[in-house]
Each structure stands twice: as C-alpha cells, then as structure tokens.
Write a protein that holds these residues in place. Sequence first.
Motif, PDB file in Angstrom:
ATOM      1  N   GLU A 635       0.827  -1.201   0.000  1.00 25.32           N
ATOM      2  CA  GLU A 635       0.000   0.000   0.000  1.00 25.32           C
ATOM      3  C   GLU A 635       0.868   1.261   0.000  1.00 25.32           C
ATOM      4  N   GLN A 636       1.962   1.242   0.776  1.00 24.66           N
ATOM      5  CA  GLN A 636       2.843   2.406   0.817  1.00 24.66           C
ATOM      6  C   GLN A 636       3.524   2.616  -0.533  1.00 24.66           C
ATOM      7  N   GLN A 637       3.892   1.513  -1.204  1.00 29.98           N
ATOM      8  CA  GLN A 637       4.501   1.630  -2.530  1.00 29.98           C
ATOM      9  C   GLN A 637       3.518   2.245  -3.521  1.00 29.98           C
ATOM     10  N   GLY A 698      -9.241   3.091   4.246  1.00 29.56           N
ATOM     11  CA  GLY A 698      -8.976   3.979   3.121  1.00 29.56           C
ATOM     12  C   GLY A 698      -9.807   5.230   3.222  1.00 29.56           C
ATOM     13  N   ASP A 699      -9.346   6.245   2.627  1.00 32.65           N
ATOM     14  CA  ASP A 699      -9.974   7.559   2.682  1.00 32.65           C
ATOM     15  C   ASP A 699     -10.135   8.084   1.291  1.00 32.65           C
ATOM     16  N   GLN A 700     -11.291   8.495   0.954  1.00 30.01           N
ATOM     17  CA  GLN A 700     -11.511   9.160  -0.320  1.00 30.01           C
ATOM     18  C   GLN A 700     -11.786  10.622  -0.061  1.00 30.01           C
ATOM     19  N   GLN A 715      -2.464   8.489   3.623  1.00 29.96           N
ATOM     20  CA  GLN A 715      -1.217   8.252   4.354  1.00 29.96           C
ATOM     21  C   GLN A 715      -1.488   8.144   5.850  1.00 29.96           C
ATOM     22  N   GLN A 716      -2.391   8.970   6.363  1.00 24.60           N
ATOM     23  CA  GLN A 716      -2.735   8.901   7.783  1.00 24.60           C
ATOM     24  C   GLN A 716      -3.399   7.571   8.113  1.00 24.60           C
ATOM     25  N   GLU A 755       2.974  12.495   5.696  1.00 21.91           N
ATOM     26  CA  GLU A 755       1.621  13.059   5.773  1.00 21.91           C
ATOM     27  C   GLU A 755       1.673  14.580   5.879  1.00 21.91           C
ATOM     28  N   ASP A 756       2.572  15.092   6.744  1.00 22.06           N
ATOM     29  CA  ASP A 756       2.707  16.549   6.877  1.00 22.06           C
ATOM     30  C   ASP A 756       3.141  17.176   5.546  1.00 22.06           C
TER      31      ASP A 756
END
Length: 871
Positions: A635-637, A698-700, A715-716, A755-756
């Motif tokens: 997921e990070q990739q 997941g966030d949309q 990312q959070q 994230e920042d």
Amino acid sequence: MSTSPEADRKDALSALRWPLRLTWAGMLAEGLVQALWPLMTVTLLVLAALMMGLQDMVSVEVVWGVAVAAGLAWLVALGYALRRFRLPPRGPAMARLDRSLPGRPIQALLDDAVIGQNDVASMAVWQAHKARMAERAASARPVPADLRVARRDPYALRFVAVLAFGMALLFGSVLRVASVADMAPGGGALAQGPVWEGWAEPPRYTGKPTLYLNDLDGGPLSLPAGTLITLRFYGDVGALTLAETVSGRTADVPAASDPAQDFAVVQDGDIAIDGPGGRAWNVTMLPDTAPEVERLGDPEVSALGEMRLPFAARDDYGVEAGEARITLDLASVDRRYGLKVDPDPRPEVVVPLPTPISGDRADFEENLIEDFSKHPWANLPIEISLSVLDSAEQIGQTAPSQMILPGRRFFDPAAAAVIEMRRDLLWSKANAPRMAQVLRAVAYRPDEIFRSEVTALRLRDVIDRLEIHARYGLSDDVQEDLAEDMWNLAIELEEGVLADALERMRRAQDRLNEAIKNGASKEEIAELMDELRRATEEYLQQLQRQQAQQNEQNGDQQQQGQQGETMQMTQDDLQRMMDRIQELMEQGRMAEAEEALRQLQEMMENMRVTEGQQGQGGQSPGEQAMEGLSETLREQQGLSDQAFRDLQEQFNPGAQAGESQGNEGRNGGQGRGESHEGQNGQGQGQDQQQQGQNGQPGDQAQPGQGQQEGLAQRQQALRDELRRQQQNLPGQGTPEGRAARDALDRAGEAMDNAEDALRNNDLAEAIDNQSQAMEALREGMRSLGEAMAQQERQQQPGQGNTEQGGRANRDPLGREGESAEGGLSEGGRIGEGPDARDEARRLLDEIRRRSGETERPEAERDYLNRLLDRF
C-alpha cells in the motif's frame, strides 16, 4: 620584586618574534608574486613553445621574429619586476600583525605614559592596561600573505602560461629546446647540410602510438599493416633521397628526392634515407587478420518463442559490428497444405549482432536474443549465417547452417489453427480462399470452441474480410492487417482475457493439459507451470476474500461448525503438488503427470478456504503479522507511486493519461492510481480499490478537497494501520523482535512526516519520507523473519506449526531459501549454484536488449548503460 616597564615591553615583544617573522615572509612573498608574475608568464610561454617543437614547424624568419618579440617582452617584464619589488621593512610587518589583533595591543605596548607618572593610582591603571595588552599580543598569529594578482592580470595570462607549460611537460620534450641553437648563424646542422623528419602513424583502430622516426635508430622495425609513413626533407633538393619497398607502389611513384614523401606499409621491406644523417630500417609488417565468429551451440527457446543464440567473436584489434542473416531453406520445407504453393518472395532477415558496450572487443561471447514468433518463417526450416566486421573492413562469417526458426507454440487447438492459417496467409496470398474455408470449418460450432461470443465475432470478421479481398486480390497492407488481427485473436484464444480468477486458473490447467499431449519442451513446461501457479494464487486470494465476507455475514459459529467437515490444505501442499507435476513432465512420465493434474483440478474445484485455528494448519501470529506488513508495504509503494505521478503532472499540468514522458497517467481505465478529473471522476484508482479489498482503512477525498489532501488522508490511514499492527507483533523480549519494533517505529515516524509534507503540497519531500518508510518496513520485516526463524528453531518436535515442514526451505516472505548445493533455488536471488552463471548472463542479455530499444526513455537507457558499464 617589580620589573621595569622597559623589561616588560621586551618580554611581551619577544613572544611576537615568530609571528612577526612569518608575517614579514608573507609580505616578501606578496612582493615577489606581484612583481615577478609578468616575467614568469613570458618565461613559461616561451619554454612551452620550445618544448612543443613549434620552432621546427615554421620558417627560420618566423622563429627569429618571435624570438625578438619574446626577448623584448622579457626585458619589459624584468624592468617591471625591478621597479615594483622592494624588501618589506619590519615596521609595516609589525603594523599588519597589530591590525589583525583587537585593540592594537602591539602599539599599546610600545606607548609610554606621558602624564601621571608620579601618581601611583594612575600608574597602576597604566600597568594593568599594559598587562591586558600583553596578554592579547601573546595570542597573535601570523597574517597570511595576499598572493592575488587578479586586479593586475584581468585576462589571467599567468594561468594560460601555466597551462601551456603543463601541456608541454606532458606532450613535449625538454630536448627540443636545444634545437633553437641549430638555427643560430654559423651553428647547427641546417647551416652544415640538409635535415629530415619522419613519422610512422599506425591505423587509429590499432590503438598504437605514432612513432617519431628521428628518435629511432636504424635496424628492425615492426609496424601494423596500413601504417602511414610521412617523411619531410629540408635543405637542397637531391641532398636526401628515399628508397623503400614496403608500399608496393608501381605507378605514380614520386621522385626519390621529393621533399614530401607519404606512403602506407602493405608488405615487409626496407625504408632507407640516403644522404647526410640518413638511416635505414628493416620493416616487418604485422598483418591485420580477418575477424572470426562461430556459434556456440543450438539456440535456447523460451516458452513464448524468444530465441537466445550464443556465439563467440574475436579479432586481433577488436570487432566493429556484426549481423545475422536468415534465409528460408525452401528445400527442407514440408510442402503440404498451405505450404504447397510457391511462396511470395521475401527478403532475407538481417539482424545486428550484439557487441559489448564497454570493455575489450578482441575476444568476447554474447547472445543474439530475438523473437521471430510473428515472422512468416517462424517454426520453419531456415539457414542462418553470422558475420562480423573489423575496422579494416574485413569480414569473417560462418557457413550457413540449418535450423528451425524458433517461434511461439500454441497449445489451444483453435489458437493453433488460427496461427497455421496466418502462416499460410503470409506464405502466399493465393491461400486466401482456402484459408477462409478452413476457418469456417473451425468456427462451425462456436459454442463448443470459443469461450466468449466476442472471440467468435472477431474470427467471423476475419473470415468475411478474407473472402471479400480474396475475390479482388490481397494488397500488402490488407495482408499485414489480417495477419496482425489473426495473431491477436490467437493470443486471446491461447491466453484469454478473463478477469475471473477461477476461469484464469482453469484456462492455465487446460493449456498445461494440451502441452502434456503435444510434448512441450522444458522451457514451455516451466512457463506454463509458472502461469498455473500465479493463477492458482490469485484464485486462492479471491476465494479467501469471498470466504471472509461470508463469515462476517453468517457469523463465526457457522464457520466453526463447518470447519470440521472440510479438508484444509496449505499453500505449501499445493506448491508441492505442482512441483511434482512439473517433475513428472520433465522426466517424460506424461501419463502420471496428466493424472496428477486431473487430481489437482478436482481438488481445486471442490476446495473452500477456511481460517484454521492455531495448531490446526492455520496461520501463526507471526505469519499473520508478516502478511499484514507485506500488505502495508504494498500500500505504501502504491501511495508513493501516485505521489510521484502527481509530482510529474505539476510540471505538465495539461497532460492526459500517458502524455507526459514516463507518466502512465492516473486514469482508472489504465488501472494506475486515480483519474485526472479528480476524486469524483468515473475512474477510481486501483490503489483505493485495493485498500478496500484488503480491509485497510482507506480515505476518499470529499468533493472540493485537493488531490494532495486525499493522499494525506490515505497516508494517515496507513499510519494508523501500522500502529495497530505494531501492537500484535510476536518476538517480544528477543533482540530480533526489538529490532523489528525499532524499524517499524522509524517507518511510522517517516509516514507522519510524509503526511505533513502531503498536507503542505510538498510532494518531493513526501516521496523522500515515503521511501524511508518503505525501507524501514523492509528492515522490520527482515528482523521479524529472523525472530520467527529463531522461535521455530527453539520449538520442540510436535509443538510447532503443522506447516513447518513445508516452509523449512522458505523465508518468512514465502521466497525460496538456500538450497543444499549452497546456491539459491528458483525464485531467489543469484547465488553460487551451477546455474548462477547462466542466470547472470540471461539478466545481462535482458538489460542489453532493453538498452538498445530506442523507444524507451533516455533516462532509463542511460541507467541500463551504466549497469552494463559496471558489471
């Protein structure tokens, strides 16, 4: 006991002796440099010209004129030096040193009190002041000299002189300076008689240096073939003459006394200069042999038809280029069916031979890697010859040898029929009517042949076009279009375009069945087995997700009630079964392999995935943690890849999918990331879909939010998931477990920074932090794997996981570990096994092939070339 003020002053100044002397030396160096730089410039320029032999290349008048100008310049520079240079006195040196200290303490030490000498309090203050100044003066350091003369030399002539003198030291000779004395009146050889000069320049490709014949004594001399001999005679015409037998010239030979003589060495012989100071050489010509090339064996063919033909080439000075020529061996063709008619004329196939990008080309081994699967002569007898060329335009080639031109094999009967008709179409346009009839027979019952109606319609379209154009004659363009459509149709029939995992697995099993019946090669078997493994793995993953959703809907009790009625198998059991099938096929035991494959098909059809309890064949906590971290890493990739594509599009904001170089776009139709239109477009990215499928939070982004805000939310969510996984890590109390936790802590910190950065729209910084997070995740997984391995070694027999035997030769990521032979088994990295050399060569061949593809980005090709230069 008190001392006098004069004694204190001498003591303080004595400590300044060496700083003062060094400062004075620096001032002396300044005066010398500023006064002597013109003189040194003129001197170095004159010496450089004499050492390079420029006086021997021009007339005597020019030499004398330059000498007069150089003498005048030298005198002017000497006068400038005498006028500017003065020895620095001691006073300015002390003043310079005093100015480098705060408060001018040296001057204060030299001062005397004018008033208040009889006042005790005033003198006490004065003595305290003098002591403080003496302490400051004791810390004095020499003042560096200022050797800069840029203001006086704005054109940097001094640097030009130094550079010229350096080149003269490298490429000139100090002995040439003495040749100026020969030009003086009444002295030198020029006044006494004629002189000559000569050079022997071998061909550039030999890499040998040019020889100055005046430095060589007479006698034997070995020169490469084609060496250019240049002679120049000075003085009275006829005083020096040439006699040579190395050029083989019989016509247009210049006079022996001609002042300019130029010829090439083509044979053994003599070169003689007759006259004052003449010499003679017995020349032996070093022949330039023709290059050689040979095949090193039969070609290796991959399952997809790619040919790898090893060959060796050699030449005394290096091979310049090479090529392979392929012609149809018509006499060996089985002239039946569509091959019965005479073929349409086709030119021979010429492909360049690969040569080393770096290194020596005098003797090397390479592989010709080409894919001729789509060529009309694929799988037909051909004659192939290899030829190489050296820098002297000499050619070496092999005798034509017969072989079957490798091509892809199709195991699906319908696909094989379409490919055979395609071959007949490219063989001769006269086959078009017959092809249409055969293809109509193949498509007589489409429901029994084709898996989809679209495929049947495509074949029907090909048949209709064949019948229409066959009446009026096929043009070359129509022939090529039909051949391309038939090739794509055959690939679809062979591999399918199925998205369903079960259908893909069935398709792979059917292809393997056909390969067993048709006697496939080992390479084809290996390729088909790899495809079956991939399809089976995808099917199991889909089945596991479906089972998990059913368990959530029906409750855990129903699952536990059904668990005892089903047979559980680990992935290692399936792997062992497929390895056994491949082993049987490679040994030629096709009947047993077909029976084993049938059992595998039945088992997969009746299989359901269950989550076993600990000790019942299910995943251990360590395996679950490792699987979760692997999913987090993927997921990070994916998130990093999407951030990189967004960074690319900042420099090309108007680009659609695939327009920017190296940017594959974010259109959902391509399956890479998100659409260009935003989060609310029709094409949601594969990254978000994958998060939803894997159960990751997941966030949309909501409408109105920016693209980077959506990435920051994802990312959070990924950071929160990693924090949850850290709470359930095994291996507590062990060094490996602590190392894994430390690595995951670093990964979490990098995710927070990423994230920042995303929220601040700093994509470059975000990508850097994401890379650090991925590296920390990999390190944590390695440490966790070591902790799991240590725990397994400490377990007693009977207490471990029932799958331990199946996983004994794998690392925690499921990759093959070290084999008994000391290398790495298939799927690992290259080790010390017997096949490591071949594997390394195949990797180099693949890198070399990609580096030669001009359609690839320039940056990628530069990177591949750097890999080839290094390895």
